[in-house]
Enzyme design. Structure first.
Site, PDB file in Angstrom:
ATOM      1  CE  LYS A  27      -4.585  -1.389   1.031  1.00  0.00           C
ATOM      2  NZ  LYS A  27      -4.458  -2.743   1.616  1.00  0.00           N
ATOM      3  CB  SER A  47      -0.685  -8.228  -0.793  1.00  0.00           C
ATOM      4  OG  SER A  47      -1.502  -9.073  -0.010  1.00  0.00           O
TER       5      SER A  47
END
Ligand SMILES: *Cc1c(COP(=O)(O)O)cnc(C)c1O
Length: 323
Positions: A55, A308
Site C-alpha cells: 500500500k 501483499s
C-alpha cells in the site's frame, strides 16, 4: 479537479514518482509450490516493503500528486491498518499532517505502527463505513484531502507499478494471483500486465467471510457486505457504495476469484513461515493459499503470486505455526 487517466502511461509516471519511497521487491521462485502445482511458481514479496505491505506504493503516488495547498493542509483516510501505515509513512517523509480513521476491529499492533510514524489515529465505530463517515466530516471541518485506500486513479497506478516490475523480472509470466479486497491492487497490476499481454490470466483471491468484490462481481453491481472478523483483516470491508473505478476495472480484468476459509488462511500463514521463511499476514497469504489448497482450475506455465503484506499479529502467527 479533472479525473486523471488510468492507463499504462499513468503507471509509468507513478513509477518515477514513487521511486525514492517504495522498494522494488524481490520475485523469488518457490520450489515447494512449483513441485506441488507442477508448474513454475514465483512469489512477489510485497511483505518486504518498508511498511510491510504494497500500500506504500499507492499512498506515495497519491500524496506526491497533491497540490501545494492540499499538501499544506494534510490528508485524512480510513484504514484497517496497512493503507494507513503507508499514508503515515509517506506523510512523515513529506512533513505533512495525516489523520487515520480506523474501525474498532483494527489490530492494536497496526494502530501502534501508525502512531509511531507520527499520524493522528482516531478509532471510530464498529465498521469501516462508520469510520469513513467520520473521516468525511473531518475532511470538511479541517480542509483535509480524503485519500481512498483503493478507489482512486493515483492509488491504482501506484499499485500497478508492481506489474511493471513483473514484466521485467519474468517476461514470460502468464498467470497472476492477486489478493483482492477493494480491488486497487488487482486493478493496477492487471492493467499493466493485460496491456502488455491480453491473454494473461488474472485470478483474485479473497477470504470466504465477506468477500465484497467477489459478491459484487457476481451480482453485477456493488453490494454491501457484513464485515466479519477474519484472519485476513487487511481484506475486510466493502468496496464503497459509490465505487467509481475499481469495480468496473475488476469486471474487465478478473478471470476467476478463489475464496479461502479461515482454516485455509491460517494453514497458509504457517506454511509461508515454515517453507518459504516469510512472515505473511492473512490478507497477504490468500494467493499462496489458492495454490497450496489446489483451488485454481487452470494454471499457466509461469505463475506469479502477489504476497501483499507481512504485518501479521505475532501471537496469532506463532499459535498457527505451533500446530
Ligand atoms: C489492502 C490489502 C489488500 C487488498 O488490496 P485492495 O486494493 O483493497 O484490493 C491485500 N493484501 C494486503 C496485505 C492489504 O493490505
Amino acid at each position: 479537479m479533472s479525473t486523471p487517466a488510468i492507463d499504462l502511461r499513468a503507471i509509468y509516471l507513478a513509477r518515477q514518482t514513487i521511486a525514492g519511497l517504495a522498494r522494488r521487491t524481490p520475485l523469488i521462485h518457490s520450489a515447494y509450490l512449483s513441485e506441488q502445482c507442477q508448474t513454475n511458481v514465483y512469489l512477489k514479496l510485497e511483505n518486504l516493503q518498508e511498511t510491510g505491505a504494497f500500500k506504500l506504493r499507492g499512498a506515495a503516488n497519491r500524496l506526491l500528486n497533491l497540490s501545494p495547498a492540499e499538501r499544506q493542509r494534510g490528508v485524512v483516510t480510513v484504514s484497517t491498518g496497512n493503507h494507513g501505515r503507508g499514508v503515515a509513512f509517506v506523510a512523515q517523509k513529506l512533513g505533512m499532517r495525516a489523520v487515520i480513521c480506523v474501525p474498532e476491529l483494527v489490530l492494536p499492533h497496526k494502530v501502534a505502527a501508525m502512531r509511531k510514524l507520527g499520524a493522528e489515529v482516531v478509532i471510530h465505530g464498529p465498521t469501516q463505513d462508520d469510520a469513513e463517515l467520520y473521516a468525511l466530516q473531518l475532511a470538511q471541518s479541517d480542509g483535509l484531502t480524503m485519500v481512498s485506500p483503493f478507489d482512486d486513479p493515483y492509488i491504482i497506478a501506484g499499485q500497478g507499478t508492481i506489474g511493471l516490475e513483473l514484466l521485467e523480472d519474468l517476461p514470460q509470466i502468464d498467470t497472476v494471483i492477486i489478493p483482492l479486497s477493494g480491488g486497487g491492487l488487482l486493478a493496477g497490476i492487471a492493467l499493466a500486465l493485460k496491456t502488455a499481454r491480453p491473454d494473461l490470466r488474472v485470478i483474485g483471491a479473497s477470504q470466504a467471510l465477506g468477500p465484497a468484490m467477489h459478491l459484487s462481481l457476481q451480482a453485477g453491481k456493488v453490494v454491501p457486505v457484513i464485515e466479519e472478523k477474519t484472519l485476513a483483516d487487511s481484506l475486510m470491508g466493502g468496496i464503497g457504495l459509490e465505487n467509481h473505478f475499481t469495480f468496473a476495472l475488476c469486471q474487465r480484468f478478473v478471470d476467476e476469484v478463489i475464496l479461502l476459509s479461515e482454516a485455509e488462511i491460517g494453514a497458509t500463514m504457517a506454511f509461508a513461515l515454515r517453507q518459504e521463511h516469510q512472515v505473511v499476514e492473512g490478507g497477504g497469504a490468500v494467493g499462496i493459499g489458492a495454490l497450496l489448497h489446489n483451488k485454481v482450475a487452470k494454471l499457466g506455465r509461469n505463475v506469479v503470486v502477489i504476497v501483499s503484506g507481512g504485518n501479521a499479529d505475532m501471537p496469532t502467527l506463532m499459535r498457527l505455526t505451533a500446530h
